[in-house]
Design a protein around this motif. Structure first.
Motif, PDB file in Angstrom:
ATOM      1  N   ALA A 335       0.835  -1.204   0.000  1.00 29.81           N
ATOM      2  CA  ALA A 335       0.000   0.000   0.000  1.00 29.81           C
ATOM      3  C   ALA A 335       0.867   1.251   0.000  1.00 29.81           C
ATOM      4  CB  ALA A 335      -0.926  -0.012   1.216  1.00 29.81           C
ATOM      5  N   ALA A 336       1.979   1.207   0.749  1.00 30.54           N
ATOM      6  CA  ALA A 336       2.890   2.361   0.779  1.00 30.54           C
ATOM      7  C   ALA A 336       3.457   2.638  -0.609  1.00 30.54           C
ATOM      8  CB  ALA A 336       4.023   2.105   1.775  1.00 30.54           C
ATOM      9  N   MET A 337       3.885   1.585  -1.296  1.00 29.19           N
ATOM     10  CA  MET A 337       4.449   1.764  -2.638  1.00 29.19           C
ATOM     11  C   MET A 337       3.368   2.154  -3.645  1.00 29.19           C
ATOM     12  SD  MET A 337       7.662   1.495  -2.446  1.00 29.19           S
ATOM     13  CE  MET A 337       7.924   1.555  -4.231  1.00 29.19           C
ATOM     14  N   PHE A 338       2.161   1.664  -3.446  1.00 28.45           N
ATOM     15  CA  PHE A 338       1.055   2.020  -4.331  1.00 28.45           C
ATOM     16  C   PHE A 338       0.761   3.513  -4.221  1.00 28.45           C
ATOM     17  CE2 PHE A 338      -3.735   1.399  -5.247  1.00 28.45           C
ATOM     18  CZ  PHE A 338      -3.532   1.587  -6.600  1.00 28.45           C
ATOM     19  N   HIS A 339       0.725   4.016  -2.988  1.00 29.24           N
ATOM     20  CA  HIS A 339       0.471   5.451  -2.801  1.00 29.24           C
ATOM     21  C   HIS A 339       1.655   6.269  -3.310  1.00 29.24           C
ATOM     22  CE1 HIS A 339      -1.841   8.772  -1.414  1.00 29.24           C
ATOM     23  NE2 HIS A 339      -0.999   9.131  -0.460  1.00 29.24           N
ATOM     24  N   LEU A 399     -18.922   1.791  -5.165  1.00 28.69           N
ATOM     25  CA  LEU A 399     -18.654   1.253  -6.498  1.00 28.69           C
ATOM     26  C   LEU A 399     -17.168   1.022  -6.754  1.00 28.69           C
ATOM     27  CD1 LEU A 399     -21.094   3.469  -8.621  1.00 28.69           C
ATOM     28  CD2 LEU A 399     -21.478   1.148  -7.739  1.00 28.69           C
ATOM     29  N   GLY A 400     -16.324   1.598  -5.892  1.00 26.29           N
ATOM     30  CA  GLY A 400     -14.894   1.441  -6.101  1.00 26.29           C
ATOM     31  C   GLY A 400     -14.410   2.130  -7.356  1.00 26.29           C
ATOM     32  N   VAL A 401     -14.998   3.284  -7.662  1.00 27.62           N
ATOM     33  CA  VAL A 401     -14.629   4.044  -8.859  1.00 27.62           C
ATOM     34  C   VAL A 401     -14.116   5.410  -8.429  1.00 27.62           C
ATOM     35  CG1 VAL A 401     -15.446   5.080 -10.998  1.00 27.62           C
ATOM     36  CG2 VAL A 401     -16.354   2.862 -10.258  1.00 27.62           C
ATOM     37  N   GLY A 402     -12.945   5.787  -8.918  1.00 31.65           N
ATOM     38  CA  GLY A 402     -12.405   7.083  -8.545  1.00 31.65           C
ATOM     39  C   GLY A 402     -11.086   7.352  -9.214  1.00 31.65           C
ATOM     40  N   LEU A 403     -10.482   8.485  -8.848  1.00 29.85           N
ATOM     41  CA  LEU A 403      -9.181   8.831  -9.389  1.00 29.85           C
ATOM     42  C   LEU A 403      -8.090   8.089  -8.615  1.00 29.85           C
ATOM     43  CD1 LEU A 403     -11.143  11.201 -10.317  1.00 29.85           C
ATOM     44  CD2 LEU A 403      -9.044  12.538 -10.591  1.00 29.85           C
ATOM     45  N   ALA A 404      -6.844   8.278  -9.033  1.00 28.53           N
ATOM     46  CA  ALA A 404      -5.750   7.454  -8.512  1.00 28.53           C
ATOM     47  C   ALA A 404      -5.629   7.514  -6.993  1.00 28.53           C
ATOM     48  CB  ALA A 404      -4.438   7.881  -9.163  1.00 28.53           C
ATOM     49  N   GLY A 481      -2.115   9.533 -15.745  1.00 26.59           N
ATOM     50  CA  GLY A 481      -1.724   8.728 -14.593  1.00 26.59           C
ATOM     51  C   GLY A 481      -2.535   9.060 -13.363  1.00 26.59           C
ATOM     52  N   ALA A 482      -2.817  10.359 -13.149  1.00 27.88           N
ATOM     53  CA  ALA A 482      -3.612  10.770 -11.991  1.00 27.88           C
ATOM     54  C   ALA A 482      -5.033  10.232 -12.062  1.00 27.88           C
ATOM     55  CB  ALA A 482      -3.630  12.294 -11.888  1.00 27.88           C
ATOM     56  N   ILE A 483      -5.539  10.051 -13.277  1.00 30.71           N
ATOM     57  CA  ILE A 483      -6.905   9.525 -13.443  1.00 30.71           C
ATOM     58  C   ILE A 483      -6.930   8.001 -13.362  1.00 30.71           C
ATOM     59  CG2 ILE A 483      -8.813   9.269 -15.085  1.00 30.71           C
ATOM     60  CD1 ILE A 483      -8.042  12.064 -16.163  1.00 30.71           C
ATOM     61  N   GLY A 484      -6.038   7.337 -14.102  1.00 34.39           N
ATOM     62  CA  GLY A 484      -6.188   5.899 -14.291  1.00 34.39           C
ATOM     63  C   GLY A 484      -5.220   4.987 -13.591  1.00 34.39           C
ATOM     64  N   ALA A 485      -4.108   5.512 -13.038  1.00 32.84           N
ATOM     65  CA  ALA A 485      -3.095   4.627 -12.455  1.00 32.84           C
ATOM     66  C   ALA A 485      -3.634   3.809 -11.289  1.00 32.84           C
ATOM     67  CB  ALA A 485      -1.885   5.447 -12.008  1.00 32.84           C
ATOM     68  N   GLY A 486      -4.519   4.400 -10.512  1.00 32.03           N
ATOM     69  CA  GLY A 486      -5.072   3.681  -9.366  1.00 32.03           C
ATOM     70  C   GLY A 486      -5.894   2.481  -9.779  1.00 32.03           C
ATOM     71  N   ALA A 487      -6.817   2.685 -10.696  1.00 36.32           N
ATOM     72  CA  ALA A 487      -7.692   1.596 -11.138  1.00 36.32           C
ATOM     73  C   ALA A 487      -6.910   0.506 -11.860  1.00 36.32           C
ATOM     74  CB  ALA A 487      -8.785   2.156 -12.052  1.00 36.32           C
ATOM     75  N   ILE A 488      -5.930   0.900 -12.674  1.00 34.71           N
ATOM     76  CA  ILE A 488      -5.191  -0.070 -13.478  1.00 34.71           C
ATOM     77  C   ILE A 488      -4.299  -0.947 -12.613  1.00 34.71           C
ATOM     78  CG2 ILE A 488      -3.407  -0.305 -15.257  1.00 34.71           C
ATOM     79  CD1 ILE A 488      -4.550   2.279 -16.520  1.00 34.71           C
ATOM     80  N   PHE A 489      -3.623  -0.351 -11.642  1.00 30.87           N
ATOM     81  CA  PHE A 489      -2.600  -1.097 -10.899  1.00 30.87           C
ATOM     82  C   PHE A 489      -3.044  -1.554  -9.515  1.00 30.87           C
ATOM     83  CE2 PHE A 489      -0.145   1.464 -13.952  1.00 30.87           C
ATOM     84  CZ  PHE A 489       0.567   0.438 -14.567  1.00 30.87           C
ATOM     85  N   TYR A 490      -4.288  -1.276  -9.138  1.00 29.71           N
ATOM     86  CA  TYR A 490      -4.775  -1.674  -7.817  1.00 29.71           C
ATOM     87  C   TYR A 490      -4.616  -3.175  -7.589  1.00 29.71           C
ATOM     88  CZ  TYR A 490      -7.983  -2.202  -3.846  1.00 29.71           C
ATOM     89  OH  TYR A 490      -8.537  -2.498  -2.627  1.00 29.71           O
ATOM     90  N   GLY A 491      -5.053  -3.958  -8.554  1.00 35.03           N
ATOM     91  CA  GLY A 491      -4.992  -5.411  -8.408  1.00 35.03           C
ATOM     92  C   GLY A 491      -3.575  -5.928  -8.267  1.00 35.03           C
ATOM     93  N   PHE A 492      -2.627  -5.279  -8.948  1.00 36.64           N
ATOM     94  CA  PHE A 492      -1.238  -5.728  -8.871  1.00 36.64           C
ATOM     95  C   PHE A 492      -0.600  -5.368  -7.531  1.00 36.64           C
ATOM     96  CE2 PHE A 492      -1.883  -5.087 -13.487  1.00 36.64           C
ATOM     97  CZ  PHE A 492      -1.606  -6.369 -13.924  1.00 36.64           C
TER      98      PHE A 492
END
Length: 648
Positions: A335-339, A399-404, A481-492
């Motif tokens: 989580a630290a590296m994700f943020h 819904l789990g939808v949002g920005l990064a 990246g600010a819009i989509g990086a969170g949704a794309i890489f959350y699972g990883f």
């Protein structure tokens, strides 16, 4: 080969621009450095796909660095998932900053030098994150400190820039002493500074104690706390944070590079890299959690009242670094590296967007001298909205939808709550309070800068215009990246695929992130709820009733001044450290060096010689009978001496 290219391409660009800048010219230096970084960023994406997604971690030995007796140390590039993530973050943000600088620094007289410093900084950061041992990491660690000194003080004709550069250098040296002692402790305990050997043996030393000054200390706790002191300096945690806002004296691209993805995240990277050691030092992790949470809260309170647009964003960085540290403190390293990753995109976007505002306002940085700019610079306005929404973590919890920032900040808070510890609870509630304040000061910045009637000089406002395309277009990449990086890489990073993704690059004894996914819904919803409250308060105070802030400042003047003066840390350090050191130095100079050493030594001998010469010169009267009388006395003295000695 590709790993080495990523690391050394920026160094090559720095050497060419720095040593041959006059021959290359401004455009040539920009082309060389920007080209090197763009290629390095493209190669970093290739490495990320191969290493992080393909699972092909590797270590490449370049040459033997130390060979002294039984101590041998290689210079090697350790490329695992942790490194691959940092490669992408550092090179992509740095490439954007390099290209942006073409427009922002267009009128500067020292463009090749500036581009060389940027590339040199990037090289040292890449060296830090690819190190295979602590000494090699220390090389990169000190290198980014040096490069940051050069960049912050780039405009060396400004006394404030020189002072800020020296302050950053000195405060970081305090932390670096702790880091160096931590390395010494690691070598003392493990007999090695190489990561593989340290990590493989960490469990064997979990109960080892050190006896220092007759007191027994838990060895790994002491070592981890020393390493964390180093991390506190680089990542501007509470106590060693005072250099960060002053670093705004450097050009805006420097602020984006240092405060978004590179230098300030080095401390977070260090703790995550050393996670196999920290896991066996739970007391050290508790300290990390408390310090991180306190920093997140402190910096947010200071950001509420700052008037300089860059300083507001700088304190936001300090606060978000606190989130990363308390995530690592509760063993949620993923989580630290994700943020860290998502923060790099939206914080670089905000800094460079602020640079576009400053460019439009002819270098004005006071938000109270702006206003109404959304009509003049609509592209910058839209990009700043994206960055601000990502920073505050805007999204829909159900819904789990949002920005990064929605994905990364929420998992950090959920992990703190899931820790079910005193430190975790402390971090969770201070993190919630910081989220409220983050929303307030972020939208305070937006409303003061872009909304309402302009408070700027009319001539400046009339001539405000969008930054050139070379400055705006790179921001679209950061906005994506600010819009989509969170949704794309959350699972990883923190989802179901996290174990495969990290592939042993980070280590935790308990899977706190799994527990974070099962916290009550109110825990997931609370951050968004307080964020909406913060946005509403900012709108009420700076759009609906612009008279409220001044009234509030008068009503709560002590609290207002406490925040405005940054909790008086600078004044405290000035009273406790700076002034006593000044008086001691002045005393040693005047009393010790001047009066004692010089007075008795060279100056004293010279004074005695002058005095004797002055007295002897009085004998030179010019009268013959005086000289005859002196000669007679001399003859009498010689005769007397002869009679006495002959008689003896």
């Amino acid at each position: 080969m590709i790993d080495a290219l990523i690391v050394f391409l920026p160094l090559a660009g720095a050497i060419l621009a720095g040593l041959f800048g006059r021959a290359l010219g401004d455009r040539g230096a920009q082309a060389v450095t920007c080209g090197a970084l763009v290629v390095a960023a493209a190669l970093s994406v290739v490495v990320f796909i191969d290493v992080a997604l393909g699972g092909n971690a590797r270590t490449t030995e370049l040459f033997t660095w130390f060979d002294a007796g039984s101590f041998e140390l290689s210079w090697a590039l350790r490329v695992d998932t942790l490194t691959a993530v940092m490669f992408c973050v550092v090179t992509i943000v740095s490439a954007v900053v390099h290209v942006y600088s073409i427009g922002y620094m267009a009128e500067d007289k020292s463009i090749p030098r500036f581009m060389a410093y940027l590339s040199l900084f990037t090289f040292f950061m890449l060296m830090l994150v690819s190190a295979d041992n602590l000494v090699q990491m220390f090389f990169g660690w000190e290198g980014v400190g040096l490069a940051s000194y050069l960049l912050i003080g780039f405009w060396y004709d400004r006394p404030s820039a020189n002072a800020a550069a020296i302050k950053a250098f000195l405060v970081n040296r305090v932390g670096d002493v702790g880091y160096a002692l931590g390395i010494a402790g690691i070598f003392l305990l493990f007999g090695s500074v190489e990561f593989d050997q340290i990590f493989g043996a960490a469990a064997d030393y979990q109960d080892t104690v050190l006896t220092v000054f007759g007191i027994e200390w838990h060895a790994l706790t002491v070592i981890c706390l020393l390493l964390f002191i180093g991390a506190m300096g680089k990542s501007a945690q509470l106590g060693l944070h005072t250099w960060l806002p002053d670093a705004m004296e450097g050009p805006t691209p420097v602020s984006a590079l240092i405060h978004a993805a590179t230098m300030v995240t080095a401390g977070v990277f260090l703790v995550c890299r050393m996670s196999p050691v920290f896991e066996y030092a739970p007391d050290a992790l508790t300290v990390v959690t408390y310090v991180g949470a306190a920093t997140a809260f402190f910096a947010a309170t200071v950001g509420l009242t700052q008037t300089d647009i860059k300083r507001v964003i700088a304190y936001s960085t300090c606060s978000q670094l606190g989130y990363m540290f308390f995530a690592a403190g509760v063993s949620a390293y993923g989580a630290a590296m994700f943020h860290l990753m998502t923060h790099a995109f939206f914080k670089a976007l905000l800094f460079l967007g602020a640079g576009a505002v400053i460019h439009a306002m002819h270098h004005e940085q006071d938000m109270f001298k702006m206003g109404g700019l959304y009509k003049k610079i609509p592209l910058t306005y839209g990009l700043m909205w994206i960055g601000s929404l990502a920073l505050v973590g805007f999204g829909i919890p159900g819904l789990g939808v949002g920005l990064a920032g929605f994905y990364s900040k929420d998992i950090v808070l959920e992990a703190a709550y899931a820790a079910q510890s005193a430190a975790g609870g402390f971090a969770f509630w201070l993190g919630i309070a910081a989220a409220l304040m983050t929303a307030f000061y972020s939208f305070r910045l937006l409303f003061l800068t872009f909304h309402g009637q302009t408070r700027a000089d009319q001539h400046t406002f009339d001539h405000a215009h969008e930054a050139p395309r070379v400055m705006i277009w790179p921001l679209y990449l950061l906005a994506a990246g600010a819009i989509g990086a969170g949704a794309i890489f959350y699972g990883f990073f923190v989802g179901d695929g996290r174990e495969t993704f990290w592939n042993g690059a980070i280590f935790a004894l308990s899977d706190i992130i799994e527990e974070a996914h099962h916290v009550p819904f109110w825990v997931k919803a609370l951050p968004m709820a307080v964020t909406l409250v913060g946005i509403a308060l900012a709108w009420a105070m700076y759009v609906w009733r612009p008279d409220l802030p001044a009234a509030g400042a008068r009503l709560f003047r002590p609290l207002y001044l406490f925040s405005l003066r940054k909790w008086y840390f600078d004044e405290l350090y000035d009273a406790v450290f700076v002034r006593p050191a000044w008086y001691l130095g002045e005393g040693l100079w005047k009393a010790g060096d001047g009066a004692l050493i010089d007075g008795v030594g060279p100056n004293g001998v010279a004074a005695v010689t002058r005095s004797l010469a002055r007295r002897a010169s009085r004998l030179q009267s010019g009268y013959v009978y005086h000289y005859a009388f002196a000669m007679l006395i001399g003859v009498v003295a010689l005769v007397t001496w002869y009679i006495v000695t002959a008689g003896g």
